[in-house]
Design an enzyme around this catalytic site. Sequence first.
Site, PDB file in Angstrom:
ATOM      1  N   LYS A  53     -11.003 -48.826  82.962  1.00  0.00           N
ATOM      2  CA  LYS A  53      -9.924 -48.932  83.469  1.00  0.00           C
ATOM      3  C   LYS A  53      -9.399 -50.413  83.841  1.00  0.00           C
ATOM      4  O   LYS A  53      -8.318 -50.664  84.422  1.00  0.00           O
ATOM      5  CB  LYS A  53      -9.375 -48.257  84.837  1.00  0.00           C
ATOM      6  CG  LYS A  53      -9.994 -46.705  85.007  1.00  0.00           C
ATOM      7  CD  LYS A  53      -9.475 -46.035  83.651  1.00  0.00           C
ATOM      8  CE  LYS A  53      -8.072 -45.878  83.466  1.00  0.00           C
ATOM      9  NZ  LYS A  53      -7.829 -45.151  82.185  1.00  0.00           N
ATOM     10  N   GLY A  55      -8.417 -52.519  81.121  1.00  0.00           N
ATOM     11  CA  GLY A  55      -7.531 -52.770  79.963  1.00  0.00           C
ATOM     12  C   GLY A  55      -8.553 -52.569  78.773  1.00  0.00           C
ATOM     13  O   GLY A  55      -8.018 -53.489  77.828  1.00  0.00           O
ATOM     14  N   THR A  56      -9.235 -51.872  78.783  1.00  0.00           N
ATOM     15  CA  THR A  56      -9.753 -51.621  77.483  1.00  0.00           C
ATOM     16  C   THR A  56      -9.292 -51.180  76.253  1.00  0.00           C
ATOM     17  O   THR A  56      -9.274 -51.828  75.232  1.00  0.00           O
ATOM     18  CB  THR A  56     -10.797 -50.500  77.850  1.00  0.00           C
ATOM     19  OG1 THR A  56     -11.456 -50.404  79.063  1.00  0.00           O
ATOM     20  CG2 THR A  56     -12.049 -50.522  76.874  1.00  0.00           C
ATOM     21  N   HIS A 117     -18.603 -49.722  78.233  1.00  0.00           N
ATOM     22  CA  HIS A 117     -18.473 -49.992  79.755  1.00  0.00           C
ATOM     23  C   HIS A 117     -19.772 -50.111  80.293  1.00  0.00           C
ATOM     24  O   HIS A 117     -19.815 -50.301  81.518  1.00  0.00           O
ATOM     25  CB  HIS A 117     -17.724 -48.601  80.415  1.00  0.00           C
ATOM     26  CG  HIS A 117     -16.358 -48.190  79.790  1.00  0.00           C
ATOM     27  ND1 HIS A 117     -15.459 -49.062  79.829  1.00  0.00           N
ATOM     28  CD2 HIS A 117     -15.748 -47.079  79.573  1.00  0.00           C
ATOM     29  CE1 HIS A 117     -14.316 -48.673  79.464  1.00  0.00           C
ATOM     30  NE2 HIS A 117     -14.563 -47.534  79.106  1.00  0.00           N
ATOM     31  N   ARG A 139     -10.454 -56.739  85.699  1.00  0.00           N
ATOM     32  CA  ARG A 139      -9.251 -56.540  86.326  1.00  0.00           C
ATOM     33  C   ARG A 139      -9.534 -56.658  87.901  1.00  0.00           C
ATOM     34  O   ARG A 139     -10.731 -56.313  88.384  1.00  0.00           O
ATOM     35  CB  ARG A 139      -8.719 -55.204  85.983  1.00  0.00           C
ATOM     36  CG  ARG A 139      -7.314 -54.858  86.711  1.00  0.00           C
ATOM     37  CD  ARG A 139      -7.024 -53.463  86.090  1.00  0.00           C
ATOM     38  NE  ARG A 139      -5.496 -53.243  86.251  1.00  0.00           N
ATOM     39  CZ  ARG A 139      -4.886 -52.050  86.159  1.00  0.00           C
ATOM     40  NH1 ARG A 139      -5.488 -51.197  85.371  1.00  0.00           N
ATOM     41  NH2 ARG A 139      -3.829 -51.833  86.600  1.00  0.00           N
ATOM     42  N   SER A 147      -6.457 -47.400  89.616  1.00  0.00           N
ATOM     43  CA  SER A 147      -6.335 -46.855  88.293  1.00  0.00           C
ATOM     44  C   SER A 147      -7.482 -45.967  87.797  1.00  0.00           C
ATOM     45  O   SER A 147      -7.270 -44.678  87.378  1.00  0.00           O
ATOM     46  CB  SER A 147      -6.360 -48.131  87.465  1.00  0.00           C
ATOM     47  OG  SER A 147      -6.003 -47.637  85.917  1.00  0.00           O
ATOM     48  N   ASP A 240       5.171 -50.292  77.279  1.00  0.00           N
ATOM     49  CA  ASP A 240       6.311 -49.275  76.842  1.00  0.00           C
ATOM     50  C   ASP A 240       5.872 -48.784  75.555  1.00  0.00           C
ATOM     51  O   ASP A 240       5.971 -47.531  75.144  1.00  0.00           O
ATOM     52  CB  ASP A 240       7.627 -49.416  76.982  1.00  0.00           C
ATOM     53  CG  ASP A 240       8.082 -49.732  78.429  1.00  0.00           C
ATOM     54  OD1 ASP A 240       7.305 -48.874  79.469  1.00  0.00           O
ATOM     55  OD2 ASP A 240       8.972 -50.328  78.858  1.00  0.00           O
ATOM     56  N   ARG A 265      -0.562 -45.495  82.771  1.00  0.00           N
ATOM     57  CA  ARG A 265       0.298 -44.839  84.009  1.00  0.00           C
ATOM     58  C   ARG A 265       1.374 -45.839  84.504  1.00  0.00           C
ATOM     59  O   ARG A 265       2.437 -45.478  84.473  1.00  0.00           O
ATOM     60  CB  ARG A 265      -0.920 -44.764  84.944  1.00  0.00           C
ATOM     61  CG  ARG A 265      -0.616 -43.796  86.328  1.00  0.00           C
ATOM     62  CD  ARG A 265      -1.829 -44.102  87.319  1.00  0.00           C
ATOM     63  NE  ARG A 265      -2.238 -45.250  87.393  1.00  0.00           N
ATOM     64  CZ  ARG A 265      -1.878 -46.146  88.432  1.00  0.00           C
ATOM     65  NH1 ARG A 265      -0.939 -45.388  89.385  1.00  0.00           N
ATOM     66  NH2 ARG A 265      -2.208 -47.360  88.740  1.00  0.00           N
ATOM     67  N   GLY A 267       0.536 -49.649  84.379  1.00  0.00           N
ATOM     68  CA  GLY A 267       0.315 -51.172  83.622  1.00  0.00           C
ATOM     69  C   GLY A 267       0.645 -52.205  84.386  1.00  0.00           C
ATOM     70  O   GLY A 267       1.388 -53.160  83.965  1.00  0.00           O
TER      71      GLY A 267
HETATM   72  P1  A3P Z   1      -3.059 -48.118  85.250  1.00  0.00           P
HETATM   73  O1  A3P Z   1      -3.509 -47.011  85.440  1.00  0.00           O
HETATM   74  O2  A3P Z   1      -2.958 -49.075  86.368  1.00  0.00           O
HETATM   75  O3  A3P Z   1      -1.614 -47.953  84.811  1.00  0.00           O
HETATM   76  P2  A3P Z   1      -8.533 -48.647  80.125  1.00  0.00           P
HETATM   77  O4  A3P Z   1      -7.867 -48.677  78.858  1.00  0.00           O
HETATM   78  O5  A3P Z   1      -9.610 -49.699  80.633  1.00  0.00           O
HETATM   79  O6  A3P Z   1      -8.720 -47.097  80.611  1.00  0.00           O
HETATM   80  O7  A3P Z   1      -7.441 -49.016  81.274  1.00  0.00           O
HETATM   81  C1  A3P Z   1      -6.247 -48.240  81.533  1.00  0.00           C
HETATM   82  C2  A3P Z   1      -5.166 -49.166  82.363  1.00  0.00           C
HETATM   83  O8  A3P Z   1      -4.611 -50.133  81.579  1.00  0.00           O
HETATM   84  C3  A3P Z   1      -4.034 -48.462  82.819  1.00  0.00           C
HETATM   85  O9  A3P Z   1      -3.699 -48.921  84.285  1.00  0.00           O
HETATM   86  C4  A3P Z   1      -3.138 -48.335  81.832  1.00  0.00           C
HETATM   87  O10 A3P Z   1      -1.767 -48.299  82.175  1.00  0.00           O
HETATM   88  C5  A3P Z   1      -3.270 -50.072  81.695  1.00  0.00           C
HETATM   89  N1  A3P Z   1      -2.810 -50.474  80.310  1.00  0.00           N
HETATM   90  C6  A3P Z   1      -3.021 -50.223  78.720  1.00  0.00           C
HETATM   91  N2  A3P Z   1      -2.126 -50.508  78.116  1.00  0.00           N
HETATM   92  C7  A3P Z   1      -1.401 -51.612  78.833  1.00  0.00           C
HETATM   93  C8  A3P Z   1      -0.493 -52.323  78.522  1.00  0.00           C
HETATM   94  N3  A3P Z   1       0.134 -52.526  77.242  1.00  0.00           N
HETATM   95  N4  A3P Z   1       0.020 -53.338  79.379  1.00  0.00           N
HETATM   96  C9  A3P Z   1      -0.190 -52.825  80.742  1.00  0.00           C
HETATM   97  N5  A3P Z   1      -1.286 -52.376  81.236  1.00  0.00           N
HETATM   98  C10 A3P Z   1      -1.821 -51.603  80.097  1.00  0.00           C
END
Ligand code: A3P
Length: 303
Positions: A53, A55-56, A117, A139, A147, A240, A265, A267
Amino acid sequence: MEIPDMASLKLQSRPEMFDFEGISMTHFFTDNWEKLKNFQARPDDILIATYPKAGTTWVSYILDLLYFGNDDLERQTSKPIYMRIPCLEACFQEFSTVTGTEMADNLPTSPRLIKTHLPVQFVPKSFWEQNSRIVYVARNAKDNAVSYFHFDRMNMVQPDPGDWNSFIEKFMKGKNVFGPWYDHVSGWWEKKQTYSNLLYLFYEDLVEDTGREVERLSSFLGLSTSVEEREKITKGVQFDAMKQNNMTNHVNLPFMDFKISPFMRKGKVGDWKCHFTVAQNEQFDEVYKQKMKKTTVRFRTEI
Ligand code: A3P
């Protein structure tokens, strides 16, 4: 490469978490351990490493576009990001005959983009031996915890998170899949001091200025991407855009219940303020100080 038959998923219940060499894990990430340990990395592999979570998916998609955005339309339009960039330790036998290591072995691309991970001490040694490039994304703990909580709620292949209060207690104790956040981010940070092919990125920096981080990535990878290309990529990877894009929003994964919470969710940086009570925040800060006192890595919880 075989695409797992997601529709045949038969999962009776959520998985149990257990201690695995000091790290909380589920069998989905330990069942293929021998093959994982012996995985043969290549010098041109790129490993994307994160605590879950952090930003993978975001960084995975940026790398995918940097390397393959222009020359492979089919890849961009019909192959979900988790099929392009396999999770090395994944072994979801309930619904897929292909393990993460097999998917990585069968990747047709050069370089191969692979994600993990794993805490740094679990990474297959061939990555270090081959001096592969590694991009680590971290993060801040508070947003990462929020998240992760919502992810565990909606993802039936993760342990049940319970309510927010019990989840945050577990998080402070490091009892989440892939272990303590604290050790993960600091372990990788220490590795960076001795392993020069590691780029350590922060989610907060990506939110603050995505274009700057795309440029940083491009230069770390030794790519000569034009300004126009980088601008196009930066636009395509906005929250978006990725939320609308069925190749990046995980909408096709049947074990994720988007009615509970979407994968893409919010971001945001600072969403933790909508979850932490004042008392939770004080306790969290206290625990944080203790757990992070030996490391020099610094995070921003707002920008
Ligand atoms: P949130 O749950 O806070 O929205 P991972 O890919 O490691 O599982 O991380 C997911 C998190 O990264 C989620 O956070 C997701 O919304 C956020 N995320 C994915 N793409 C994003 C983007 N383009 N900009 C900002 N946040 C992003």
